[in-house]
Design a protein around this motif. Structure first.
Motif, short mmCIF file in Angstrom:
data_model
loop_
_atom_site.label_atom_id
_atom_site.label_comp_id
_atom_site.label_asym_id
_atom_site.label_seq_id
_atom_site.Cartn_x
_atom_site.Cartn_y
_atom_site.Cartn_z
N THR A 73 9.70 -3.87 -0.71
CA THR A 73 10.01 -2.43 -0.75
C THR A 73 11.50 -2.18 -0.69
O THR A 73 12.03 -1.32 -1.40
CB THR A 73 9.32 -1.70 0.42
N ASN B 228 13.43 2.45 4.62
CA ASN B 228 13.64 3.72 3.93
C ASN B 228 14.83 4.49 4.50
O ASN B 228 14.95 5.69 4.31
CB ASN B 228 12.37 4.59 4.02
N SER C 140 8.08 7.97 3.57
CA SER C 140 6.96 7.03 3.52
C SER C 140 5.67 7.81 3.30
O SER C 140 5.45 8.85 3.93
CB SER C 140 6.86 6.25 4.82
N TYR D 77 4.85 4.22 9.47
CA TYR D 77 4.44 2.93 10.03
C TYR D 77 4.01 3.01 11.49
O TYR D 77 3.15 2.24 11.94
CB TYR D 77 5.59 1.92 9.90
N ASP E 188 8.18 5.60 -0.28
CA ASP E 188 7.91 4.25 0.22
C ASP E 188 6.40 4.19 0.44
O ASP E 188 5.87 4.83 1.34
CB ASP E 188 8.68 4.03 1.53
N ALA E 189 5.72 3.40 -0.39
CA ALA E 189 4.25 3.45 -0.42
C ALA E 189 3.58 2.29 0.30
O ALA E 189 2.36 2.16 0.25
CB ALA E 189 3.76 3.49 -1.87
N ILE E 190 4.35 1.43 0.99
CA ILE E 190 3.78 0.19 1.50
C ILE E 190 2.68 0.39 2.53
O ILE E 190 1.78 -0.45 2.67
CB ILE E 190 4.89 -0.74 2.05
N GLN E 191 2.70 1.49 3.28
CA GLN E 191 1.67 1.70 4.30
C GLN E 191 0.47 2.51 3.78
O GLN E 191 -0.38 2.92 4.57
CB GLN E 191 2.27 2.39 5.53
N THR F 155 7.12 -0.39 -3.22
CA THR F 155 6.20 -0.98 -2.24
C THR F 155 6.27 -2.50 -2.29
O THR F 155 6.66 -3.08 -3.30
CB THR F 155 4.75 -0.53 -2.50
N GLY G 160 5.95 -7.25 -4.90
CA GLY G 160 6.07 -5.81 -4.78
C GLY G 160 6.46 -5.22 -6.12
O GLY G 160 6.59 -5.94 -7.11
#
Length: 386
Positions: free
Chosen positions: A92, A121, A164, A168, A193-196, A215, A228
């Motif tokens: 990310t 982020n 996000s 998180y 920020d799409a990681i979660q 991500t 990613g």
């Protein structure tokens, strides 16, 4: 009444067969940190490695075919206009850095963030102070950042807002569609920020007017570490300059002696050399698994599990729930504190000795179940401290 699972007993048994750690008695509930590798992902990686080891060896073309197929799969997960808008990144941070470093900044420009963000982020924007760019922060209220708060914080100097999809620590899920409309109205670039969230759910970048989505794949997408991607809207792709370049950044890279070539569009330009084919082969298998089960069913089952967790935590007098109770405001993360546990790090370590994995973040306990987890597993964990 909370529904235990969207899957039948036979479906759930088959799903859990793909995760061998469930057969060892390991209750794993830390997918907001890193997810287990499934059997299908391992097999895909093993096939690729075996071909390099004793097979064709020079399997570059096969690898690039997997890369393109995976790009197409990703495009479907975020509803990109076309798969060429998907650029593979290692994490990310690299994706957000590509946006931060690729824009032309003027002294006095503002970037709008919020105080709940993970450093991924934040840090790529902070370093832009060398251009005189100011980072401003929205102060969350009740661990939430609402569309109204975003619109109220935008000024004529605001050029970019980044958030996000799911925070998180608190597990708060942003209203991306409403925020995207606000950013579009004020001509502010919208970065997510799409990681979660991706993997626990899907995001429609077009419906949400997202200009950039970054991500990593090792959390809810259940892919190998070091995988990613970055999605770029056509609008942002035209404005962005590549912050790195390489031999694959030109129109005809195999014309090796032609140095003065036209550059590829920035979304392709940023893939500067041989990609992480082993990792992408694993991501390919993971995305296919998620698709075969059904992203909407996965989302629903995760919400069922977090419904159960939030209800149980709310019923305990000694427990303070930090994550939202409302479904629309959360996904797979449930965070809380309990007066009975002051040293959360030591408590989490003690659970590991019992083959249970959750996490401690900022002195808080965080449980993050994925679609294959069960109510019985949640009860086992809850009984350890409630």
């Amino acid at each position: 009444m909370i529904k235990e699972s969207v899957f039948s007993e036979s479906e759930l048994t088959e799903i859990r067969e793909n995760f061998p750690h469930t057969k060892t008695g390991h209750i794993y509930l830390n997918h907001a940190a890193i997810s287990p590798i499934s059997r299908s992902v391992k097999q895909a990686i093993d096939r690729f490695i075996s071909d390099r080891y004793t097979g064709k060896i020079d399997n570059f073309e096969m690898g690039m075919s997997i890369v393109q197929e995976t790009r197409d799969l990703i495009s479907g997960f975020v509803n990109a206009e076309n798969s060429e808008q998907i650029t593979f990144m290692s994490n990310t941070s690299e994706g957000i850095t590509a946006v931060a470093e690729g824009l032309d900044w003027n002294e006095g420009d503002e970037i709008l963030l919020n105080r709940m963000e993970f450093p991924t982020n934040v840090q790529p924007y902070r370093i832009l102070d060398r251009f005189g760019v100011n980072v401003r922060y929205i102060e969350p209220e009740n661990n939430k950042v609402t569309p109204h708060m975003v619109e109220s914080a935008i000024t004529p100097k605001t050029r970019l807002f980044s958030i996000s999809a799911v925070q998180y620590l608190t597990g708060f899920k942003a209203d991306l569609e409403a925020i995207g409309q606000i950013c579009k109205k004020h001509d502010v670039l919208f970065v997510v920020d799409a990681i979660q969230y991706l993997g626990a759910g899907t995001i429609d970048v077009q419906a949400c007017n997202i200009d950039a989505l970054a991500t990593g794949g090792h959390k809810w997408l259940m892919s190998p570490m070091g995988t990613g991607f970055l999605y770029l809207s056509e609008k942002l792709s035209r404005r962005l300059k590549p912050y790195k370049t390489g031999w694959l950044s030109v129109q005809e890279p195999w014309e090796l002696s032609n140095f003065e070539q036209e550059w590829l569009p920035v979304s392709q330009h940023l893939e500067i050399g041989t990609p992480n084919m082993i990792g992408i082969a694993g991501m390919n298998a993971s995305l296919k698994t998620l698709n075969s089960i059904g992203p909407s069913r996965i989302t629903e089952n995760i919400l069922n599990l977090t419904d159960y967790l939030t209800t149980k935590c709310s019923q305990q007098k000694n427990t303070h729930l930090i994550s939202p109770k409302e479904r629309k405001e959360r996904a797979g993360i449930v965070t809380f504190t309990t007066r009975d546990i002051t040293d959360t790090e030591s408590f989490v370590e003690s659970l590991k000795k019992k083959n249970i994995t959750i996490s401690s973040r900022e002195g808080k306990l965080r449980i993050a179940p994925h679609y294959y987890n069960t109510i019985e597993e949640l009860d086992t964990v809850l009984n350890a401290f409630i």
